[in-house]
Design a protein around this motif. Structure first.
Motif, PDB file in Angstrom:
ATOM      1  N   VAL A 187       0.808  -1.221   0.000  1.00  0.00           N
ATOM      2  CA  VAL A 187       0.000   0.000   0.000  1.00  0.00           C
ATOM      3  C   VAL A 187       0.840   1.269   0.000  1.00  0.00           C
ATOM      4  CG1 VAL A 187      -1.621   1.351   1.401  1.00  0.00           C
ATOM      5  CG2 VAL A 187      -2.001  -1.095   1.052  1.00  0.00           C
TER       6      VAL A 187
ATOM      7  N   TYR B 188      -7.388  -2.484  -1.324  1.00  0.00           N
ATOM      8  CA  TYR B 188      -6.983  -1.128  -1.691  1.00  0.00           C
ATOM      9  C   TYR B 188      -7.877  -0.587  -2.800  1.00  0.00           C
ATOM     10  CZ  TYR B 188      -3.976   2.792  -3.092  1.00  0.00           C
ATOM     11  OH  TYR B 188      -3.489   4.038  -3.410  1.00  0.00           O
TER      12      TYR B 188
ATOM     13  N   PRO C 249      -6.594   2.846   1.058  1.00  0.00           N
ATOM     14  CA  PRO C 249      -5.419   2.423   1.830  1.00  0.00           C
ATOM     15  C   PRO C 249      -5.668   2.232   3.322  1.00  0.00           C
ATOM     16  CG  PRO C 249      -5.241   4.742   1.218  1.00  0.00           C
ATOM     17  CD  PRO C 249      -6.413   4.196   0.478  1.00  0.00           C
TER      18      PRO C 249
END
Length: 415
Positions: free
Chosen positions: A240, A365, A370
């Protein structure tokens, strides 16, 4: 001259190799999610990384055999050479094909690097310098990761040829360094290694694994769960955060510093915790899991300076839990004839976590963003906390922390 004093100059080439391989291969892994996002959906990127990790996981044990059979240094040379070919694939541009080729070839490099440096270190260290030797190994590999994440904001949006040149040069220098490292010592082979008298278990693998886990329960079970949960968490974070840095929405330098703190601060944290008293061990496990779980849930709420703070707290909690678990494992193991097998199983559980983490990150995601993805990674840690509280907390640990051998490095990055 004292052996502990000569470790740095005598193994200088090996330390340089550790830094440069971690720098180059670590940066390649960190770049996978932002590079993959250029050419395919994120869920597919996560799936490919998952498959590469499963490929690595499946070959962990054969890789250990190759290291013992052909020599640690020689196989480190082979693994580095394959990794160079992997990063050179980007010379042809960033495409789905070059990305897949790079992922799987560099995975071969990781496959031989991680057990290779541990075996090389164990073969050269002796009772006079073993603790310092392993500490240097951890410090120099961590330094390589620090260099890779520090350079991430400057290379993440570069062209494929620029990335390939940058990574290739770093890994070529690492290949040169390992050539000049001291030759192997004490290579194990079939003639000198009876099956039950050494930590190299070549036959009856499944039954041996089952026996050693049962014999070292509950420490072994909890350590395996924590290693897998940590792998999932760090696998998601490492997927991420590079994506966020590539988007240039937040301060890339701060986020890179946070990634560096996951691994680099473990050296200081581990040194501090190793001086704590025996009576603190049970509280350390409980407190460590609690801190690790809470900081993991809070890590994704802010991508500024708080990210660095919670990254440090995550490392602290993880180390507080894992260090006494290795002590407990040492207390339960009175035979010490399957140390390598137990370490291999722990490594296998970590690889499982690092396989699942990117897979979950790729889907979460893209669907939820995130913050949710990182929060999802903290759930398995909370699960380990629950297991400890309801099942294992009442068990006794009778070994002083400072009397146990140094535990293997608890990885916060790809290996």
């Amino acid at each position: 001259m004292n052996k502990r004093v000569t470790l740095i100059p005598h193994y200088f080439a090996f330390w340089i190799f550790l830094i440069l391989f971690k720098f180059g291969a670590g940066l390649q892994y960190t770049l996978l999610s932002p590079l993959g996002a250029r050419v395919m959906p994120l869920w597919l990127v996560g799936l490919i990384i998952f498959l590469a990790s499963v490929f690595q996981l499946a070959l962990d044990i054969p890789a250990g055999y190759l290291l013992d059979r052909f020599g640690y240094k020689k196989m480190l040379v082979v693994g580095t050479a394959v990794a160079i070919v992997g990063v050179a694939a980007f010379f042809y541009g960033i495409s789905a094909l070059s990305l897949v080729v790079s992922i799987f070839l560099v995975a071969v490099g990781w496959l031989l690097f991680s057990p290779g440096i541990s075996a090389y270190s164990l073969s050269h260290a002796d009772r006079h310098n073993s603790i310092k030797f392993m500490a240097y190994r951890d410090i120099f590999t961590s330094l390589g990761i620090v260099l890779s994440v520090a350079s991430l904001p400057f290379i993440v949006n570069a062209s494929g040829s620029t990335i390939a040149m940058y990574l290739s040069v770093i890994l070529i220098f690492s290949l040169i360094a390992i050539f000049f490292a001291p030759r192997d010592k004490n290579i194990i082979n079939e003639k000198t290694a009876p099956h039950q008298k050494t930590h190299h278990q070549r036959r009856f693998l499944i039954s041996n694994v089952s026996k050693v886990i049962k014999r070292l329960t509950p420490a072994s079970t909890l350590l395996l769960l924590l290693t897998a949960a940590s792998g999932i968490f760090y696998g998601i974070v490492w997927f991420v955060i590079p994506l966020i840095i590539s988007l240039q929405i937040y301060n890339g330098a701060i986020l890179s510093a946070g990634l560096a703190m996951f691994d680099f601060s473990v050296i200081l944290v581990g040194s501090f915790l190793s001086n704590m008293a025996k009576r603190s061990l049970k509280k350390m496990i409980w407190g460590g899991l609690l801190v690790f779980s809470i900081s993991g849930f809070l890590l994704g709420i802010n991508f500024g300076i708080l990210f660095v703070v919670f990254a440090i707290l995550s490392t602290t909690g993880n180390e507080m839990a894992s260090l006494p678990l290795w002590v407990w494992l040492h207390e339960l193991d009175t035979q010490h004839n399957k140390d390598g097998l137990m370490s291999g199983v722990v490594n296998l559980s970590g690889d499982f976590g690092w396989a699942v983490g990117p897979l979950l990150a790729g889907f979460s995601y893209q669907l939820f963003g995130p913050t949710f993805a990182i929060t999802l990674g903290a759930i398995p840690i909370a699960g380990v906390l629950a297991v400890y509280y309801f099942i294992i907390k009442t068990k006794a640990i009778n070994t002083p922390l400072f009397k146990a051998p140094t535990k293997p490095h608890f990885l916060r990055h790809k290996s």
